[in-house]
Design a protein around this motif. Structure first.
Motif, PDB file in Angstrom:
ATOM      1  N   PRO A  67      -0.247  -3.872  -4.627  1.00 15.44           N
ATOM      2  CA  PRO A  67      -0.840  -3.451  -3.370  1.00 15.44           C
ATOM      3  C   PRO A  67      -1.944  -2.416  -3.591  1.00 15.44           C
ATOM      4  O   PRO A  67      -1.791  -1.499  -4.382  1.00 15.44           O
ATOM      5  CB  PRO A  67       0.335  -2.817  -2.629  1.00 15.44           C
ATOM      6  CG  PRO A  67       1.551  -3.352  -3.284  1.00 15.44           C
ATOM      7  CD  PRO A  67       1.177  -3.611  -4.703  1.00 15.44           C
ATOM      8  N   THR A  78      -3.830   5.284   3.094  1.00 13.83           N
ATOM      9  CA  THR A  78      -3.372   4.062   3.770  1.00 13.83           C
ATOM     10  C   THR A  78      -2.474   4.409   4.958  1.00 13.83           C
ATOM     11  O   THR A  78      -1.598   5.265   4.855  1.00 13.83           O
ATOM     12  CB  THR A  78      -2.618   3.176   2.761  1.00 13.83           C
ATOM     13  OG1 THR A  78      -3.489   2.853   1.683  1.00 13.83           O
ATOM     14  CG2 THR A  78      -2.104   1.904   3.412  1.00 13.83           C
ATOM     15  N   PRO A 124       6.212  -8.561   7.084  1.00 12.21           N
ATOM     16  CA  PRO A 124       5.269  -8.134   6.033  1.00 12.21           C
ATOM     17  C   PRO A 124       4.358  -9.274   5.570  1.00 12.21           C
ATOM     18  O   PRO A 124       3.158  -9.069   5.368  1.00 12.21           O
ATOM     19  CB  PRO A 124       6.197  -7.669   4.895  1.00 12.21           C
ATOM     20  CG  PRO A 124       7.478  -7.295   5.574  1.00 12.21           C
ATOM     21  CD  PRO A 124       7.623  -8.268   6.718  1.00 12.21           C
ATOM     22  N   ASN A 142       0.586  -8.026   6.669  1.00 12.82           N
ATOM     23  CA  ASN A 142      -0.247  -7.486   5.589  1.00 12.82           C
ATOM     24  C   ASN A 142      -1.497  -8.332   5.342  1.00 12.82           C
ATOM     25  O   ASN A 142      -2.589  -7.774   5.197  1.00 12.82           O
ATOM     26  CB  ASN A 142       0.590  -7.258   4.328  1.00 12.82           C
ATOM     27  CG  ASN A 142       1.516  -6.057   4.487  1.00 12.82           C
ATOM     28  OD1 ASN A 142       1.133  -5.061   5.105  1.00 12.82           O
ATOM     29  ND2 ASN A 142       2.733  -6.154   3.971  1.00 12.82           N
ATOM     30  N   VAL A 166      -0.581  -0.839   5.681  1.00  9.05           N
ATOM     31  CA  VAL A 166       0.451  -1.659   5.044  1.00  9.05           C
ATOM     32  C   VAL A 166       1.699  -1.646   5.915  1.00  9.05           C
ATOM     33  O   VAL A 166       2.016  -0.629   6.540  1.00  9.05           O
ATOM     34  CB  VAL A 166       0.759  -1.144   3.612  1.00  9.05           C
ATOM     35  CG1 VAL A 166       1.359   0.256   3.640  1.00  9.05           C
ATOM     36  CG2 VAL A 166       1.694  -2.093   2.869  1.00  9.05           C
ATOM     37  N   ALA A 215      -4.146  -7.409  -0.183  1.00  9.67           N
ATOM     38  CA  ALA A 215      -3.003  -7.829   0.611  1.00  9.67           C
ATOM     39  C   ALA A 215      -1.728  -7.669  -0.210  1.00  9.67           C
ATOM     40  O   ALA A 215      -1.441  -8.485  -1.071  1.00  9.67           O
ATOM     41  CB  ALA A 215      -3.155  -9.284   1.042  1.00  9.67           C
ATOM     42  N   PRO A 216      -0.977  -6.601   0.043  1.00 14.06           N
ATOM     43  CA  PRO A 216       0.233  -6.376  -0.745  1.00 14.06           C
ATOM     44  C   PRO A 216       1.209  -7.537  -0.604  1.00 14.06           C
ATOM     45  O   PRO A 216       1.416  -8.045   0.489  1.00 14.06           O
ATOM     46  CB  PRO A 216       0.826  -5.121  -0.115  1.00 14.06           C
ATOM     47  CG  PRO A 216      -0.290  -4.459   0.612  1.00 14.06           C
ATOM     48  CD  PRO A 216      -1.198  -5.572   1.046  1.00 14.06           C
TER      49      PRO A 216
END
Lengths: 277, 277
Positions: free
Chosen positions: A7, A13, A29, A33, A44, B6-7
């Motif tokens: 990430p 962030t 997620p 994300n 995030v 994009a994690p």
């Protein structure tokens, strides 16, 4: 270094969390994300596992974290989450259940619930808009409450709420009765009659392999839509059973997929992104 | 979609946080997230901005979050963090300051402090090991305490602790005296004498453009090493001034860089990774 799994998170962030128990199955997620990345937002979303005994301390800690901008709430915390909001949008106020919270500029926390709108949009996208239909709903918990309110708002002819917990189903019936009098019946799960146009599982049953079916879809009439809000597995035992009996089905992921645009608006992602670019 | 930003975070991802105020400058996410990726760990470290008035609620919330495995603590919370640990490793016990905490298998939280070891390793890697040297340290806060203990453990001949707060510098002197009697002096910052081999800034001064120098390096003798623990900016006004006067310098990032291996061990990253592969 594999950049696809590293990430690009820095100290600057901004944070979003999805709170649930369990949490390993959550899809937020994987949806949010990539959305942040597409919108060019340095933000995030991560999963937060809060057991019920720890929920108050966990959500309070997140709300006191200055770089947390928003929260998503999932099973089993949606009803309790309302108590941690300073103000409720209509979706949360009518259902008494919240699935999204954001920090306002003045530091207050606003909660709303988009499960119902997302679910109804998923029905519509598959040609099963609930207007004029009879809907049976299993589960008067956090998601069930929101779906109940939304199908009535979308002009369902009648809603039948099944829940083994009499107090829960009667509380939901009373709450809905204030807005849509005469259109809601609360039903003991043991009741054998299942006539309806749309049958919805809004319980968590189906998440674990050992779970029983929330209801048996086999007695449902031809053409009755069987919808599940359980997202993992994609094809729950309920949906597989319904499919095997020739009934149309709607998978759980539609409810969440359809909420992405609502989250963008609620969390101000689109406006800020366009202002920044 | 830009995959590098994009994690790849799922509901099953384990969490680590770095807690500070401010937090935008922290380097831990940029160091630890690529490390997790290299080690094949499904884990993410994110920054947590906790103002002092919110610290207790924020750290308690994180400790009660079931998928949080570890915490890093930075300015100004390192001393208070000790009160949230169930047990202290030697680095935290001697200094009374913690910069890392992990959840043990039984649910207890263990704290330790690797700032001192990291700083001393950074000195050694640049040929300035503190053994037999006279060290002056500005700042008896969380990081200063850990560095003080570590340079004494590394056989520094004498340590002089400067801090404008008499209670703070005397508390640290007393704490160190128990382990290294007769080798520590507490000095009022106004004292003009600056003879030493190594001069260390362990205050946050230099993080903000408006900060004064923590001390004036110009009177320092030829060859005196000037070290800063401020990481952002890389070249602080103190280091630039020292450099302009021909003094050798050591940047702040070395202290953190040298801690990566210590974190790997403390958080069990290496062992678990090798067991998984």
């Amino acid at each position: 270094m594999d950049e696809t799994t590293a990430p690009a998170i820095s100290g600057a962030t901004r944070l979003f969390a999805v709170i649930g128990d369990p949490v390993a199955q959550v899809k937020a997620p994987a949806l949010l994300n990539p959305l942040f990345a597409r919108l060019g937002r340095d933000a995030v979303l991560f999963p937060v596992h809060a057991e019920p005994r720890n929920f108050a301390q966990v959500i309070t800690g997140l709300q006191r974290t200055s770089n947390v901008d928003g929260l998503l709430i999932t099973v089993p915390h949606k009803i309790r989450a309302c108590a941690f909001a300073d103000e409720l949008g209509r979706g949360a106020a009518v259902s008494g259940s919240a699935n999204a919270m954001r920090r306002e500029e003045d530091g207050r926390w606003r909660a709303d619930n988009f499960d119902g709108q997302g679910f109804v949009a998923g029905l519509g996208a598959r040609g099963h808009a609930p207007g004029g239909k009879v809907v049976r709903l299993w589960g008067a918990g956090g998601a069930g409450r929101a779906i109940a309110a939304a199908v009535l708002e979308a002009e369902a002819a009648h809603l039948l709420v099944h829940d083994p917990d009499r107090a829960k189903r009667e509380e939901l019936r009373g709450r809905l009765e204030e807005h849509w009098p005469g259109r809601v019946t609360a039903v003991d799960s043991a009741d054998g009659t299942l006539d309806c146009d749309i049958a919805v599982n809004a319980t968590p049953l189906g998440m674990r392999p050992s779970d029983p079916l929330p209801f048996d879809p086999k007695p449902l009439g031809e053409g009755t839509l069987v919808a599940d809000i359980v997202m993992e597995p994609r094809d729950t035992p309920l949906l597989r059973t319904a499919s095997a009996h020739g009934l149309p089905t709607l998978r759980g992921h539609h409810m969440l997929d359809q909420q992405l645009g609502l989250y963008e608006t609620f969390f101000g992602l689109r406006n800020q992104a366009s202002a920044e670019h």
